[in-house]
Design a protein around this motif. Structure first.
Motif, PDB file in Angstrom:
ATOM      1  N   VAL A   1       5.051   2.180  -0.136  1.00 40.75           N
ATOM      2  CA  VAL A   1       6.212   1.818   0.661  1.00 40.75           C
ATOM      3  C   VAL A   1       7.149   3.018   0.768  1.00 40.75           C
ATOM      4  O   VAL A   1       7.537   3.417   1.855  1.00 40.75           O
ATOM      5  CB  VAL A   1       6.945   0.592   0.061  1.00 40.75           C
ATOM      6  CG1 VAL A   1       8.238   0.295   0.811  1.00 40.75           C
ATOM      7  CG2 VAL A   1       6.035  -0.628   0.054  1.00 40.75           C
ATOM      8  N   THR A   2       7.504   3.582  -0.375  1.00 38.12           N
ATOM      9  CA  THR A   2       8.416   4.719  -0.417  1.00 38.12           C
ATOM     10  C   THR A   2       8.201   5.479  -1.718  1.00 38.12           C
ATOM     11  O   THR A   2       7.745   4.904  -2.707  1.00 38.12           O
ATOM     12  CB  THR A   2       9.885   4.259  -0.292  1.00 38.12           C
ATOM     13  OG1 THR A   2      10.755   5.392  -0.331  1.00 38.12           O
ATOM     14  CG2 THR A   2      10.281   3.299  -1.400  1.00 38.12           C
ATOM     15  N   ASP A   3       8.557   6.770  -1.707  1.00 42.45           N
ATOM     16  CA  ASP A   3       8.444   7.546  -2.947  1.00 42.45           C
ATOM     17  C   ASP A   3       9.785   7.680  -3.662  1.00 42.45           C
ATOM     18  O   ASP A   3       9.870   8.270  -4.733  1.00 42.45           O
ATOM     19  CB  ASP A   3       7.815   8.928  -2.682  1.00 42.45           C
ATOM     20  CG  ASP A   3       8.665   9.833  -1.816  1.00 42.45           C
ATOM     21  OD1 ASP A   3       9.717   9.381  -1.305  1.00 42.45           O
ATOM     22  OD2 ASP A   3       8.270  11.001  -1.634  1.00 42.45           O
ATOM     23  N   ASP A   4      10.865   7.124  -3.070  1.00 43.40           N
ATOM     24  CA  ASP A   4      12.175   7.212  -3.704  1.00 43.40           C
ATOM     25  C   ASP A   4      12.959   5.936  -3.451  1.00 43.40           C
ATOM     26  O   ASP A   4      13.583   5.807  -2.385  1.00 43.40           O
ATOM     27  CB  ASP A   4      12.929   8.429  -3.173  1.00 43.40           C
ATOM     28  CG  ASP A   4      14.228   8.670  -3.918  1.00 43.40           C
ATOM     29  OD1 ASP A   4      14.395   8.118  -5.030  1.00 43.40           O
ATOM     30  OD2 ASP A   4      15.082   9.403  -3.395  1.00 43.40           O
ATOM     31  N   PRO A   5      12.918   4.964  -4.353  1.00 40.41           N
ATOM     32  CA  PRO A   5      12.154   4.974  -5.610  1.00 40.41           C
ATOM     33  C   PRO A   5      10.677   4.659  -5.352  1.00 40.41           C
ATOM     34  O   PRO A   5      10.344   3.949  -4.387  1.00 40.41           O
ATOM     35  CB  PRO A   5      12.801   3.855  -6.431  1.00 40.41           C
ATOM     36  CG  PRO A   5      13.293   2.880  -5.390  1.00 40.41           C
ATOM     37  CD  PRO A   5      13.682   3.717  -4.193  1.00 40.41           C
ATOM     38  N   ALA A   6       9.814   5.171  -6.198  1.00 43.47           N
ATOM     39  CA  ALA A   6       8.367   4.973  -6.049  1.00 43.47           C
ATOM     40  C   ALA A   6       8.056   3.480  -6.023  1.00 43.47           C
ATOM     41  O   ALA A   6       8.248   2.779  -7.011  1.00 43.47           O
ATOM     42  CB  ALA A   6       7.624   5.664  -7.180  1.00 43.47           C
ATOM     43  N   THR A   7       7.591   3.001  -4.865  1.00 43.58           N
ATOM     44  CA  THR A   7       7.372   1.574  -4.648  1.00 43.58           C
ATOM     45  C   THR A   7       6.109   1.377  -3.825  1.00 43.58           C
ATOM     46  O   THR A   7       5.825   2.153  -2.916  1.00 43.58           O
ATOM     47  CB  THR A   7       8.568   0.946  -3.893  1.00 43.58           C
ATOM     48  OG1 THR A   7       9.771   1.214  -4.621  1.00 43.58           O
ATOM     49  CG2 THR A   7       8.405  -0.551  -3.713  1.00 43.58           C
ATOM     50  N   LEU A   8       5.373   0.333  -4.155  1.00 40.87           N
ATOM     51  CA  LEU A   8       4.221  -0.045  -3.346  1.00 40.87           C
ATOM     52  C   LEU A   8       4.274  -1.532  -3.084  1.00 40.87           C
ATOM     53  O   LEU A   8       5.110  -2.236  -3.637  1.00 40.87           O
ATOM     54  CB  LEU A   8       2.906   0.373  -4.013  1.00 40.87           C
ATOM     55  CG  LEU A   8       2.640  -0.010  -5.473  1.00 40.87           C
ATOM     56  CD1 LEU A   8       2.197  -1.438  -5.591  1.00 40.87           C
ATOM     57  CD2 LEU A   8       1.577   0.903  -6.016  1.00 40.87           C
ATOM     58  N   LEU A   9       3.395  -1.981  -2.201  1.00 36.80           N
ATOM     59  CA  LEU A   9       3.294  -3.415  -1.957  1.00 36.80           C
ATOM     60  C   LEU A   9       1.866  -3.861  -2.196  1.00 36.80           C
ATOM     61  O   LEU A   9       0.923  -3.088  -2.012  1.00 36.80           O
ATOM     62  CB  LEU A   9       3.772  -3.803  -0.545  1.00 36.80           C
ATOM     63  CG  LEU A   9       3.018  -3.318   0.684  1.00 36.80           C
ATOM     64  CD1 LEU A   9       1.776  -4.153   0.958  1.00 36.80           C
ATOM     65  CD2 LEU A   9       3.930  -3.398   1.895  1.00 36.80           C
ATOM     66  N   VAL A  10       1.754  -5.096  -2.658  1.00 39.68           N
ATOM     67  CA  VAL A  10       0.465  -5.718  -2.936  1.00 39.68           C
ATOM     68  C   VAL A  10       0.497  -7.105  -2.312  1.00 39.68           C
ATOM     69  O   VAL A  10       1.439  -7.868  -2.544  1.00 39.68           O
ATOM     70  CB  VAL A  10       0.217  -5.846  -4.459  1.00 39.68           C
ATOM     71  CG1 VAL A  10      -1.090  -6.551  -4.735  1.00 39.68           C
ATOM     72  CG2 VAL A  10       0.275  -4.496  -5.138  1.00 39.68           C
ATOM     73  N   CYS A  11      -0.519  -7.430  -1.518  1.00 36.62           N
ATOM     74  CA  CYS A  11      -0.607  -8.758  -0.903  1.00 36.62           C
ATOM     75  C   CYS A  11      -1.595  -9.609  -1.696  1.00 36.62           C
ATOM     76  O   CYS A  11      -2.730  -9.187  -1.924  1.00 36.62           O
ATOM     77  CB  CYS A  11      -1.069  -8.654   0.543  1.00 36.62           C
ATOM     78  SG  CYS A  11       0.080  -7.739   1.577  1.00 36.62           S
ATOM     79  N   ILE A  12      -1.144 -10.797  -2.104  1.00 35.43           N
ATOM     80  CA  ILE A  12      -1.971 -11.714  -2.890  1.00 35.43           C
ATOM     81  C   ILE A  12      -1.946 -13.084  -2.218  1.00 35.43           C
ATOM     82  O   ILE A  12      -0.878 -13.595  -1.851  1.00 35.43           O
ATOM     83  CB  ILE A  12      -1.467 -11.823  -4.350  1.00 35.43           C
ATOM     84  CG1 ILE A  12      -1.522 -10.448  -5.028  1.00 35.43           C
ATOM     85  CG2 ILE A  12      -2.292 -12.851  -5.129  1.00 35.43           C
ATOM     86  CD1 ILE A  12      -0.939 -10.429  -6.438  1.00 35.43           C
ATOM     87  N   ASN A  13      -3.118 -13.680  -2.085  1.00 34.24           N
ATOM     88  CA  ASN A  13      -3.236 -14.999  -1.477  1.00 34.24           C
ATOM     89  C   ASN A  13      -2.485 -16.021  -2.331  1.00 34.24           C
ATOM     90  O   ASN A  13      -2.697 -16.112  -3.540  1.00 34.24           O
ATOM     91  CB  ASN A  13      -4.714 -15.385  -1.347  1.00 34.24           C
ATOM     92  CG  ASN A  13      -4.917 -16.609  -0.485  1.00 34.24           C
ATOM     93  OD1 ASN A  13      -4.233 -17.614  -0.636  1.00 34.24           O
ATOM     94  ND2 ASN A  13      -5.868 -16.509   0.419  1.00 34.24           N
ATOM     95  N   ARG A  14      -1.627 -16.797  -1.686  1.00 38.56           N
ATOM     96  CA  ARG A  14      -0.837 -17.805  -2.409  1.00 38.56           C
ATOM     97  C   ARG A  14      -1.687 -18.942  -2.931  1.00 38.56           C
ATOM     98  O   ARG A  14      -1.262 -19.681  -3.819  1.00 38.56           O
ATOM     99  CB  ARG A  14       0.277 -18.341  -1.514  1.00 38.56           C
ATOM    100  CG  ARG A  14       1.270 -17.256  -1.169  1.00 38.56           C
ATOM    101  CD  ARG A  14       2.464 -17.698  -0.407  1.00 38.56           C
ATOM    102  NE  ARG A  14       2.268 -18.858   0.435  1.00 38.56           N
ATOM    103  CZ  ARG A  14       3.219 -19.412   1.150  1.00 38.56           C
ATOM    104  NH1 ARG A  14       4.434 -18.941   1.141  1.00 38.56           N
ATOM    105  NH2 ARG A  14       2.970 -20.454   1.905  1.00 38.56           N
ATOM    106  N   ASN A  15      -2.911 -19.100  -2.424  1.00 34.98           N
ATOM    107  CA  ASN A  15      -3.819 -20.136  -2.919  1.00 34.98           C
ATOM    108  C   ASN A  15      -4.601 -19.680  -4.145  1.00 34.98           C
ATOM    109  O   ASN A  15      -5.336 -20.476  -4.728  1.00 34.98           O
ATOM    110  CB  ASN A  15      -4.791 -20.566  -1.818  1.00 34.98           C
ATOM    111  CG  ASN A  15      -4.081 -21.318  -0.706  1.00 34.98           C
ATOM    112  OD1 ASN A  15      -3.166 -22.096  -0.959  1.00 34.98           O
ATOM    113  ND2 ASN A  15      -4.481 -21.064   0.520  1.00 34.98           N
ATOM    114  N   SER A  16      -4.456 -18.428  -4.521  1.00 35.80           N
ATOM    115  CA  SER A  16      -5.131 -17.932  -5.714  1.00 35.80           C
ATOM    116  C   SER A  16      -4.628 -18.689  -6.939  1.00 35.80           C
ATOM    117  O   SER A  16      -3.427 -18.947  -7.078  1.00 35.80           O
ATOM    118  CB  SER A  16      -4.850 -16.431  -5.895  1.00 35.80           C
ATOM    119  OG  SER A  16      -5.225 -16.007  -7.189  1.00 35.80           O
TER     120      SER A  16
END
Length: 166
Positions: A41-56
């Motif tokens: 997502v961005t390096d300041d602050p270091a951030t990423l996104l993860v998509c997870i199925n809500r039915n998991s």
């Protein structure tokens, strides 16, 4: 007019992505699954996104724990991907963590020894859209693995990309 699910799925099969095992541990219990929907997502602050199925069955544990580790798999770790995807019959968290060697970095989420990289994160926010939750995760620790071929998911199958230095 919206596009059809089959058309969308076929289009996404043509979008190659790294193969990741996403893990968590805490008050909601240990959880782990295979995912390719991971993005910086961005390096300041270091951030990423993860998509997870809500039915998991493990979705609630990720939310309750508030931490996750993105373990980017190397070329030789296809078996771990299949195991965490449930393709080998491992359905409980305990069964999933029977394969691989695990350690902890900063948050307590399991980090896979030998992964190409492990990104240990605190979950900042979860947005729910359709069938999935989008976890925005601030990176607290990074462990780089050895330089090795990458494991990529493309056209509904695994592929190996050689490391550029090889």
């Amino acid at each position: 007019m919206p596009v059809s699910r089959p058309d969308f799925r076929e289009a996404m099969a043509r979008l190659g992505a790294a193969v990741n095992v996403i893990t968590s541990d805490g008050p909601g219990g240990r959880a782990g699954l295979t995912a390719s929907a991971v993005c910086s997502v961005t390096d300041d602050p270091a951030t990423l996104l993860v998509c997870i199925n809500r039915n998991s069955t493990q979705y609630a544990a990720f939310k309750e724990n508030g931490v996750l580790c993105v373990n980017v798999l190397a070329g030789g770790q296809q078996e771990i991907s299949n195991h965490f995807a449930g393709a080998t019959g491992a359905v409980t968290a305990e069964q999933r963590f029977e394969i691989g060697a695990w350690s902890k970095l900063e948050t307590g989420a399991p980090a896979l020894d030998g992964a190409a990289v492990s990104l240990d994160c605190v979950i900042d926010e979860v947005l729910e859209k359709g069938t999935h939750g989008v976890f925005f995760a601030a990176i607290r620790a990074i462990r780089l693995g050895d330089k090795a071929p990458a494991l990529i998911w493309w056209q509904r199958d695994y592929h190996h990309l050689p490391h550029p230095a090889a």
